[in-house]
Design a protein around this motif. Structure first.
Motif: not given
Length: 220
Positions: A119-124, A126-132, A177-181
């Protein structure tokens, strides 16, 4: 989960084409925004390689997590070779390590047990690739140095495909499936030293709509 040989061959062909472009005699130095993009995407690569290796090595991780981790290591290693080459051409010094924020993320992932890791890997990520992806789109639209812009154009499909793979994986694991708060990204949305407007990326940022073939978005 595995991308086609054709897709990966296209990436390699594109990077090779950029590598073969002759250097422009007396080319002007890149802008600070271009330089900052090279430094930031390099740190994205360093972080993604390390995070991907952790996913591969985590014995209790879901096989899909391991597979995506392996793709991250392979693709970001190839991409970073090009980032390093272009940085050398334009005389930009790259950092040796990820940002402190990115290092903290890696340390957090290292400290998790198997039941928490996926969970931590996927959620982190997702956020990282959104920013990239946001950062790379900004460089393509606003960059002033053709060499750096070309690199960003080659990086974008790599980032988008990995983001899509993470979204698919999140759906399989029953995760958003979207970046999580509340999840730390793998790329700082406000990189120190940025002199031109940079996209503001929050964990709740919706996915970009320009990723080919995926209902997707947006990354020591």
């Amino acid at each position: 989960m595995k991308r086609s040989v054709l897709t990966r061959a296209g990436l390699l062909a594109g990077l090779t084409a950029v590598a073969l472009l002759p250097a422009t005699a007396g080319a002007a130095a890149p802008s600070e925004a271009d330089s900052e993009y090279l430094r930031t995407i390099h740190q994205v690569n360093l972080t993604a390689i390390e995070a991907g290796q952790l996913a591969q090595d985590e014995q209790g991780a879901d096989q899909g997590v391991k597979d995506v981790g392996g793709e991250m290591v392979t693709d970001h290693t190839q991409l970073d070779e090009e980032v390093t080459r272009v940085a050398g051409e334009v005389d930009v010094t790259l950092p040796d390590t990820p940002t402190q924020q990115q290092q903290d993320l890696i340390s957090r992932l290292q400290g998790l047990d198997a039941s928490e890791f996926d969970t931590a890997f996927v959620e982190s990520q997702l956020v990282g690739y959104a920013a990239a992806v946001e950062l790379t789109n900004a460089e393509i639209a606003q960059g002033s140095d053709e060499r750096v812009v070309n690199l960003a154009q080659e990086a974008l499909p790599v980032l988008n495909e990995l983001y899509a793979a993470l979204q698919n994986l999140a759906a399989q694991l029953g995760l958003p499936t979207s970046p999580s708060p509340g999840v730390s990204p793998t790329v700082s949305p406000t990189a120190p030293g940025t002199s031109s407007p940079q996209p503001t990326v929050e964990p709740t940022l919706p996915a970009p709509t320009d990723s080919p073939g995926t209902p997707v978005p947006a990354q020591s």
